[in-house]
Design a protein around this motif. Structure first.
Motif, PDB file in Angstrom:
ATOM      1  N   UNK A   1      66.954  29.939  -2.637  1.00  0.00           N
ATOM      2  CA  UNK A   1      67.514  30.407  -3.911  1.00  0.00           C
ATOM      3  C   UNK A   1      66.532  31.399  -4.544  1.00  0.00           C
ATOM      4  N   UNK A   2      67.069  32.549  -4.942  1.00  0.00           N
ATOM      5  CA  UNK A   2      66.249  33.554  -5.628  1.00  0.00           C
ATOM      6  C   UNK A   2      66.992  33.956  -6.900  1.00  0.00           C
ATOM      7  N   UNK A   3      66.303  33.920  -8.020  1.00  0.00           N
ATOM      8  CA  UNK A   3      66.929  34.299  -9.287  1.00  0.00           C
ATOM      9  C   UNK A   3      65.851  34.836 -10.224  1.00  0.00           C
ATOM     10  N   UNK A   4      66.282  35.393 -11.340  1.00  0.00           N
ATOM     11  CA  UNK A   4      65.328  35.943 -12.310  1.00  0.00           C
ATOM     12  C   UNK A   4      65.555  35.319 -13.677  1.00  0.00           C
ATOM     13  N   UNK A   5      64.464  35.032 -14.362  1.00  0.00           N
ATOM     14  CA  UNK A   5      64.541  34.522 -15.731  1.00  0.00           C
ATOM     15  C   UNK A   5      64.640  35.722 -16.681  1.00  0.00           C
ATOM     16  N   UNK A   6      63.851  36.746 -16.372  1.00  0.00           N
ATOM     17  CA  UNK A   6      63.904  38.006 -17.119  1.00  0.00           C
ATOM     18  C   UNK A   6      63.655  39.112 -16.104  1.00  0.00           C
ATOM     19  N   UNK A   7      63.608  40.365 -16.556  1.00  0.00           N
ATOM     20  CA  UNK A   7      63.430  41.463 -15.595  1.00  0.00           C
ATOM     21  C   UNK A   7      62.053  41.404 -14.937  1.00  0.00           C
ATOM     22  N   UNK A   8      61.124  40.652 -15.520  1.00  0.00           N
ATOM     23  CA  UNK A   8      59.761  40.580 -14.991  1.00  0.00           C
ATOM     24  C   UNK A   8      59.485  39.314 -14.183  1.00  0.00           C
ATOM     25  N   UNK A   9      60.375  38.334 -14.278  1.00  0.00           N
ATOM     26  CA  UNK A   9      60.013  36.993 -13.832  1.00  0.00           C
ATOM     27  C   UNK A   9      60.999  36.470 -12.771  1.00  0.00           C
ATOM     28  N   UNK A  10      60.678  36.728 -11.490  1.00  0.00           N
ATOM     29  CA  UNK A  10      61.567  36.332 -10.383  1.00  0.00           C
ATOM     30  C   UNK A  10      61.054  35.030  -9.768  1.00  0.00           C
ATOM     31  N   UNK A  11      61.984  34.125  -9.490  1.00  0.00           N
ATOM     32  CA  UNK A  11      61.628  32.816  -8.924  1.00  0.00           C
ATOM     33  C   UNK A  11      62.301  32.612  -7.565  1.00  0.00           C
ATOM     34  N   UNK A  12      61.660  31.800  -6.720  1.00  0.00           N
ATOM     35  CA  UNK A  12      62.246  31.456  -5.408  1.00  0.00           C
ATOM     36  C   UNK A  12      61.992  29.988  -5.110  1.00  0.00           C
ATOM     37  N   UNK A  13      63.022  29.323  -4.584  1.00  0.00           N
ATOM     38  CA  UNK A  13      62.819  27.988  -4.016  1.00  0.00           C
ATOM     39  C   UNK A  13      63.439  27.978  -2.615  1.00  0.00           C
ATOM     40  N   UNK A  14      62.855  27.209  -1.699  1.00  0.00           N
ATOM     41  CA  UNK A  14      63.397  27.125  -0.332  1.00  0.00           C
ATOM     42  C   UNK A  14      62.883  25.866   0.363  1.00  0.00           C
ATOM     43  N   UNK A  15      63.708  25.384   1.311  1.00  0.00           N
ATOM     44  CA  UNK A  15      63.282  24.306   2.221  1.00  0.00           C
ATOM     45  C   UNK A  15      63.022  24.951   3.585  1.00  0.00           C
ATOM     46  N   UNK A  16      61.805  24.812   4.082  1.00  0.00           N
ATOM     47  CA  UNK A  16      61.482  25.339   5.418  1.00  0.00           C
ATOM     48  C   UNK A  16      61.405  24.173   6.402  1.00  0.00           C
ATOM     49  N   UNK A  17      62.174  24.267   7.485  1.00  0.00           N
ATOM     50  CA  UNK A  17      62.117  23.225   8.525  1.00  0.00           C
ATOM     51  C   UNK A  17      61.134  23.684   9.589  1.00  0.00           C
ATOM     52  N   UNK A  18      60.008  22.943   9.688  1.00  0.00           N
ATOM     53  CA  UNK A  18      58.941  23.313  10.633  1.00  0.00           C
ATOM     54  C   UNK A  18      58.392  22.029  11.243  1.00  0.00           C
ATOM     55  N   UNK A  19      58.935  21.604  12.415  1.00  0.00           N
ATOM     56  CA  UNK A  19      58.604  20.291  12.993  1.00  0.00           C
ATOM     57  C   UNK A  19      57.139  20.133  13.416  1.00  0.00           C
TER      58      UNK A  19
ATOM     59  N   UNK B   1      56.060  35.796  -6.942  1.00  0.00           N
ATOM     60  CA  UNK B   1      54.876  34.933  -7.015  1.00  0.00           C
ATOM     61  C   UNK B   1      55.180  33.548  -7.599  1.00  0.00           C
ATOM     62  N   UNK B   2      56.359  33.386  -8.189  1.00  0.00           N
ATOM     63  CA  UNK B   2      56.754  32.051  -8.677  1.00  0.00           C
ATOM     64  C   UNK B   2      57.577  31.376  -7.582  1.00  0.00           C
ATOM     65  N   UNK B   3      56.896  30.578  -6.773  1.00  0.00           N
ATOM     66  CA  UNK B   3      57.498  30.064  -5.534  1.00  0.00           C
ATOM     67  C   UNK B   3      57.401  28.543  -5.477  1.00  0.00           C
ATOM     68  N   UNK B   4      58.512  27.887  -5.122  1.00  0.00           N
ATOM     69  CA  UNK B   4      58.477  26.447  -4.833  1.00  0.00           C
ATOM     70  C   UNK B   4      59.001  26.258  -3.418  1.00  0.00           C
ATOM     71  N   UNK B   5      58.151  25.737  -2.532  1.00  0.00           N
ATOM     72  CA  UNK B   5      58.542  25.553  -1.123  1.00  0.00           C
ATOM     73  C   UNK B   5      58.493  24.077  -0.754  1.00  0.00           C
ATOM     74  N   UNK B   6      59.498  23.644  -0.043  1.00  0.00           N
ATOM     75  CA  UNK B   6      59.500  22.286   0.503  1.00  0.00           C
ATOM     76  C   UNK B   6      59.454  22.438   2.022  1.00  0.00           C
ATOM     77  N   UNK B   7      58.367  21.948   2.635  1.00  0.00           N
ATOM     78  CA  UNK B   7      58.214  22.089   4.087  1.00  0.00           C
ATOM     79  C   UNK B   7      58.495  20.729   4.719  1.00  0.00           C
ATOM     80  N   UNK B   8      59.469  20.692   5.669  1.00  0.00           N
ATOM     81  CA  UNK B   8      59.913  19.422   6.256  1.00  0.00           C
ATOM     82  C   UNK B   8      59.871  19.468   7.771  1.00  0.00           C
ATOM     83  N   UNK B   9      59.705  18.274   8.350  1.00  0.00           N
ATOM     84  CA  UNK B   9      59.589  18.206   9.813  1.00  0.00           C
ATOM     85  C   UNK B   9      60.930  18.197  10.511  1.00  0.00           C
ATOM     86  N   UNK B  10      61.969  17.740   9.806  1.00  0.00           N
ATOM     87  CA  UNK B  10      63.302  17.748  10.427  1.00  0.00           C
ATOM     88  C   UNK B  10      64.364  17.898   9.346  1.00  0.00           C
TER      89      UNK B  10
END
Length: 299
Positions: free
Chosen positions: A242-260, A282-291
């Protein structure tokens, strides 16, 4: 592993400088607006009143932009964890809607006037528009450097730019009336000003609505971003990107990465690096999972 990396941009200095620029531009605009409205009625020029209407929206846009900066600086609290940054976008949206209303009014007034063009004092019309143009150019030079970085300032800058072109139109219209006596030219100039502003207003409206709808910001290539994350060592798939912006300066990203089979800290650092350098996020939330089992198949 779930982790969050947030880079503090520290916009305080930028914001302070933007406030000063907006305040100077606002002072100039309001002063001239009063002059132009009086002159518009005295000279009977719709083009001048059309320009004054744009001047009014300039003043409103600058005032809203200034308020947006002041309110945007209020700290986050338990009710608004992002603070008030989005006020900037609401300001830009309101600004765009106001411009539409003004353009429609001018077109309506022009339609009425085409049948009965009033007597217009072309010299007064040109003098006032000339002063207006100088004030617009000063305001534009003050706002230009910040317009690239803030949608809020960009909205105000577009207002001033459209008004500068309006002033040029009024000067040319006044000159034609002076030499030919064609009073209807004033009405045509007013209509052209309205039509010139509408497409730019539409772009600003679209950008503002996209941010309010949590859309992917225009400058982000989501497919390329997905490919870049998939190219990282050990990543087999991505979910919940998911990528979205709070304002024109403030972009956020969240993602689940599957990396066994990968060292999660290393992968996390590589992902943060690529997002910051290749996509300026630069505002990033990542969830790294094995499966896949952690995801419960909610994509």
């Amino acid at each position: 592993m779930s982790a969050n990396h947030s880079h503090d941009h520290n916009h305080a200095v930028v914001t302070e400088s933007n406030s000063k620029k907006l305040l100077i531009a606002l002072g100039l605009t309001v002063t001239f607006l009063i002059v132009e409205v009086i002159a518009g009625f005295m000279t009977q020029s719709l083009a001048l009143l059309s320009d004054a209407a744009h001047m009014f929206t300039d003043a409103a846009a600058l005032a809203i932009a200034l308020a947006a900066i002041k309110i945007g600086k209020k700290p986050a609290d338990n009710k608004r964890t992002f603070g008030y940054q989005r006020f900037e976008i609401l300001a830009a949206l309101f600004n765009a809607l106001m411009l539409f209303v003004v353009a429609i009014y001018i077109l309506y007034e022009a339609y009425i006037r085409l049948n009965q063009p009033p007597e217009i004092q072309s010299v007064g019309m040109m003098v006032v528009a000339g002063i207006g143009l100088i004030i617009n150019l000063i305001s534009m030079s003050i706002l230009a450097s910040s317009a690239k970085d803030s949608l809020n300032i960009k909205g105000a800058y577009l207002e001033v730019l459209s008004d500068a072109l309006g002033s040029i139109g009024v000067i040319l219209g006044g000159a034609i009336i002076y030499f030919t006596g064609w009073m209807w030219v004033d009405t045509i100039v007013a209509v052209l000003i309205g039509f010139w502003v509408l497409p730019r207003t539409w772009i600003l409206l679209k950008q503002s609505i996209n941010i309010l709808l949590e859309g992917v910001p225009d400058e982000i290539d989501i497919e390329q971003l997905r490919k870049d994350l998939l190219s990282l060592d050990g990543v087999v798939s991505i979910h919940q990107l998911k990528v979205w912006a709070i304002s024109s300066q403030n972009i956020h990203l969240t993602a689940h990465l599957i990396a066994p089979s990968v060292e999660q800290k290393k992968l996390y650092e590589a992902a943060v690096e690529i997002l910051a350098h290749e996509h300026h996020i630069t505002d990033v939330t990542l969830q790294i999972e094995e499966d896949h089992c952690h995801l419960h198949d909610h994509k």
